[in-house]
Enzyme design. Structure first.
Site, PDB file in Angstrom:
ATOM      1  N   ASN A  38      43.695 -18.687   7.298  1.00 54.21           N
ATOM      2  CA  ASN A  38      43.777 -19.200   8.666  1.00 54.21           C
ATOM      3  C   ASN A  38      44.981 -20.128   8.843  1.00 54.21           C
ATOM      4  OD1 ASN A  38      42.415 -21.136   7.061  1.00 54.21           O
ATOM      5  ND2 ASN A  38      41.607 -22.134   8.891  1.00 54.21           N
ATOM      6  N   VAL A  39      45.376 -20.851   7.781  1.00 56.88           N
ATOM      7  CA  VAL A  39      46.571 -21.701   7.853  1.00 56.88           C
ATOM      8  C   VAL A  39      47.814 -20.819   7.991  1.00 56.88           C
ATOM      9  CG1 VAL A  39      48.001 -23.369   6.603  1.00 56.88           C
ATOM     10  CG2 VAL A  39      45.510 -23.553   6.520  1.00 56.88           C
ATOM     11  N   SER A  86      51.935  -3.015   8.382  1.00 56.24           N
ATOM     12  CA  SER A  86      50.765  -3.889   8.461  1.00 56.24           C
ATOM     13  C   SER A  86      50.182  -3.789   9.864  1.00 56.24           C
ATOM     14  CB  SER A  86      51.158  -5.331   8.137  1.00 56.24           C
ATOM     15  OG  SER A  86      52.171  -5.771   9.011  1.00 56.24           O
ATOM     16  N   MET A  87      49.079  -4.498  10.112  1.00 56.29           N
ATOM     17  CA  MET A  87      48.432  -4.463  11.422  1.00 56.29           C
ATOM     18  C   MET A  87      48.610  -5.786  12.145  1.00 56.29           C
ATOM     19  SD  MET A  87      44.784  -2.616  10.772  1.00 56.29           S
ATOM     20  CE  MET A  87      44.491  -3.451   9.218  1.00 56.29           C
ATOM     21  N   LYS A 118      37.304  -4.239   7.703  1.00 58.92           N
ATOM     22  CA  LYS A 118      38.602  -4.617   7.132  1.00 58.92           C
ATOM     23  C   LYS A 118      38.365  -5.094   5.702  1.00 58.92           C
ATOM     24  CE  LYS A 118      42.816  -7.214   8.043  1.00 58.92           C
ATOM     25  NZ  LYS A 118      42.917  -7.819   6.709  1.00 58.92           N
ATOM     26  N   LYS A 288      40.895   1.248  15.820  1.00 60.99           N
ATOM     27  CA  LYS A 288      41.963   2.238  15.952  1.00 60.99           C
ATOM     28  C   LYS A 288      41.657   3.180  17.111  1.00 60.99           C
ATOM     29  CE  LYS A 288      42.808   2.428  10.940  1.00 60.99           C
ATOM     30  NZ  LYS A 288      42.841   3.293   9.734  1.00 60.99           N
ATOM     31  N   CYS A 409      37.290 -41.716 -21.406  1.00 69.71           N
ATOM     32  CA  CYS A 409      37.590 -42.670 -22.485  1.00 69.71           C
ATOM     33  C   CYS A 409      37.608 -44.121 -22.037  1.00 69.71           C
ATOM     34  CB  CYS A 409      38.927 -42.324 -23.139  1.00 69.71           C
ATOM     35  SG  CYS A 409      40.358 -42.589 -22.060  1.00 69.71           S
ATOM     36  N   CYS A 429      41.999 -39.149 -25.607  1.00 67.97           N
ATOM     37  CA  CYS A 429      40.896 -39.042 -24.645  1.00 67.97           C
ATOM     38  C   CYS A 429      40.062 -37.797 -24.977  1.00 67.97           C
ATOM     39  CB  CYS A 429      41.458 -38.935 -23.234  1.00 67.97           C
ATOM     40  SG  CYS A 429      40.226 -38.575 -21.976  1.00 67.97           S
TER      41      CYS A 429
END
Length: 668
Positions: A38-39, A86-87, A118, A288, A409, A429
């Site tokens: 979404n970004v 691509s779509m 999809k 489509k 530690c 550690c």
């Protein structure tokens, strides 16, 4: 769009293109996404918006003008005479209504649609001659893909021979089911390897393997949904899918022909509810135009078909309460916060933890213990806190205090310059020792079979090892103390540890876990300088002189070997009999002087005298570095017929352009 000047639009568009190029390269070419879908989508749509408002700022190399990512030079190139485009994406039902209205306006009447799920995978083309599979290829940049035939032969549901002697091309999606994805990530975690972020990237990484046997193990599947240039008797999308199913291709049974948009909306609602119960990942539906003659009439834009659109599902969110924030220490000492929450069902699984990454991220989100938060899954896989619901924050809530001491530690944590992370710099550690040994034994490093995280935890808990050198002093009596460890397991592990002493030194360097020094850098350094004693004496400039090795890696390596603790560890390993020399193939002989030696070269367009692969190898033998994209670092662009955006970008940047014939004249 808010008012904006031409100069402001140019500046913002340039910034967006840079970010989107980096994200697309990580997603398509490296199979390692850096941001959520979404970004990426928001940034991409903002760039489209700017370019639509100011057409004069559109550049030929803009990501809005091309498809997919760069092509990996390790694979043979495949031309797609009919591009694998691509779509276009939409994110709301209102946008689907606009698409439907546009279709009706263009064809002059209502339109019937074929709808499909999809699938969250990568595009794949399959070519058959006389009924036999002859080539499989990825989409690549839409016009040129990668030949993955050898790997595709190991995908169980791809027919190797059709029941009829047809010469055809079909296309679809290669994906990894949820169960196979979970199994693969568990195996990688057990071996100390990084896990895949989502099934799409796992599928891409598995199909684009140089070793087909790796693909075979990964349990990939396909859904085929496109017949390229079908015979005349096939007149619709749904008819093509039915016929492909008859020929033995794996098609998705959920697809259907729908008469109008109301039926499409019902389909969306149905699979929004069902998506988590499916055995494979989906991130939307594809719409489509069903009539193939109308598809021909509607055609394509430069980047996408006009007759299809993808509706993307919004991320699923749930609310839950943060009960604690715990901190864990990684191999390099980075201390990472994790939110522990009331369990909730999210995208098909129970979620009770989410990473808060680093102190800056935690403070930016403003998360406190007791807060109600909104939770979603990045890429439908990784749990992530979206926001704090401030209206539900308890009245007695107090800001969360970042710890100052290591949870393992107890030593003081530090904030190194130019880093957002907190670190524990105590080399003893316990948590770092554990993670370091797991990494040392992992497959990309020393590859000690049988020495996984559970065994390492026991070895440390029983005080049998304190660093990687202690592994080479383990005895049968030591290993007999481990739970459920019998004679066969003991002998196998001791043999694996002993065998690792013979490894080439680059695997040892990788296993040391030096910051910014991965397997590739370790191999290049070992190949150049031959043995560890020499490498430990190098200065920063010596290491940085190697092509593709940067200053950060060089500085990190010299800093590591300057530490007395590191020098002592290397000496202990040497005394235990570990090989300290490079055992791989020698560097190729230095190329003779020529115009392309030590130059960065890009090839573009259709070559006539050589294949792309042949010309690439010829240039590399002359000492050139052949890359897939044009930048300020490019020395030459060699072009053939139908050269596209790379030619245009070279002109913009002032990069010297050579025809294929001009380049050949300089080297022959």
């Amino acid at each position: 769009m808010a008012k904006i000047t031409l100069d402001e639009a140019k500046k913002e568009a340039a910034s967006l293109r840079t970010k989107l190029d980096e994200w697309a390269d990580a997603y398509y070419s490296k199979d390692a996404p850096e941001v959520e879908d979404n970004v990426y989508d928001q940034s991409y749509n903002r760039l489209l918006e700017l370019e639509k408002a100011f057409p004069e700022i559109v550049t030929p190399d803009s990501i809005t003008q091309r498809v997919g990512g760069e092509i990996d030079s390790d694979f043979t190139k495949v031309n797609h005479p009919i591009p694998m485009l691509s779509m276009g994406d939409v994110f709301s039902k209102d946008e689907l209504k606009e698409f439907d209205q546009r279709m009706q306006k263009l064809v002059g009447h209502p339109v019937e649609y074929n709808v499909e799920l999809k699938i969250d995978g990568l595009s794949l083309s399959l070519e058959y001659q006389d009924g036999k599979l002859v080539r499989a290829s990825t989409r690549g940049n839409g016009y040129i893909g990668e030949d993955v035939t050898a790997n595709a032969r190991y995908i169980a549901d791809i027919p190797q021979v059709l029941p009829e002697p047809l010469t055809i091309e079909v296309r679809g999606e290669c994906y990894m089911g949820k169960e196979a994805f979970a199994k693969l990530n568990q195996e990688r975690e057990d071996e100390g390897l990084s896990v895949f972020a989502n099934p799409r990237n796992a599928a891409a990484g598995s199909l684009r393997q140089l070793d087909p046997k790796v693909t075979k193990k990964r349990q990939l599947s396909t859904f085929i949904y496109t017949w390229v240039n079908p015979p005349r008797e096939i007149t619709s999308q749904h008819q093509a899918i039915e016929r492909m199913h008859e020929l033995g291709f794996h098609t998705n049974e959920t697809g259907r022909k729908l008469a109008n948009l109301d039926e499409v909306f019902d389909f969306i609602d149905e699979y929004t509810a069902k998506r988590n119960s499916l055995t494979y990942g989906i991130d939307g539906i594809v719409l489509k135009v069903d009539d193939l003659s109308l598809e021909q009439q509607l055609g394509n834009t430069v980047k996408v078909p006009r007759w299809e659109i993808a509706y993307k599902f919004p991320p699923e969110e749930q609310e839950t309460i943060v009960r604690d924030i715990v901190w864990t220490v990684g191999r390099t000492g980075v201390v990472t916060p994790t939110a522990v929450m009331d369990p909730v069902q999210l995208a098909g699984t129970t979620v009770a933890r989410a990473s808060l990454h680093n102190p800056d991220y935690l403070n930016e989100k403003g998360v406190r213990i007791g807060d109600t938060v909104k939770l979603h899954k990045a890429g439908d896989i990784i749990p992530e806190i979206s926001e704090v619901v401030l209206s539900k924050r308890p009245a007695d809530s107090v800001p969360y205090e970042i710890p100052t001491t290591c949870p393992s530690c107890g030593q003081k944590l530090v904030h190194l310059e130019d880093e957002v992370a907190l670190r524990c710099i105590n080399p003893s550690c316990p948590a770092q020792v554990e993670e370091g040994i797991i990494h040392f034994a992992s497959r990309p490093a020393m590859n000690i079979a049988g020495l996984g995280p559970k065994i390492v935890k026991q070895l440390i808990a029983k005080d049998l090892v304190h660093n990687v050198a202690d592994l080479y002093h383990l005895t049968e009596d030591d290993l007999a103390q481990l739970d459920h460890f019998k004679e066969k397991s003991i002998n196998n592990l001791l043999t694996a540890i002993d065998n690792s002493k013979k490894n080439s030194v680059e695997l040892l360097i990788t296993g040391l876990g030096i910051d910014h020094v991965g397997a590739k850098a370790a191999r290049l350094i070992a190949q150049k300088f031959k043995n560890l004693e020499k490498i430990m004496s190098l200065g920063v400039q010596d290491i940085a002189s190697i092509d593709t090795i940067g200053m950060t890696t060089a500085e990190s390596m010299t800093t590591y070997f300057a530490q007395p603790e590191a020098q002592k560890l290397i000496e202990e390993l040497r005394e235990s009999g570990l090989n300290m020399d490079y055992l791989g193939a020698d560097e190729p002989e230095e190329a003779p002087d020529n115009p392309f030696k030590d130059k960065t070269v890009v090839l573009t367009g259709k070559l006539e005298h050589y294949t792309r692969s042949e010309f690439t190898k010829k240039l590399q033998a002359l000492g050139a570095k052949v890359t897939g994209s044009v930048s300020h670092k490019t020395d030459y662009v060699i072009y053939g017929k139908d050269a596209g955006s790379k030619y245009n970008k070279a002109e913009q940047l002032g990069v010297p352009l050579l025809t294929e014939e001009e380049a050949i004249a300089q080297i022959e």
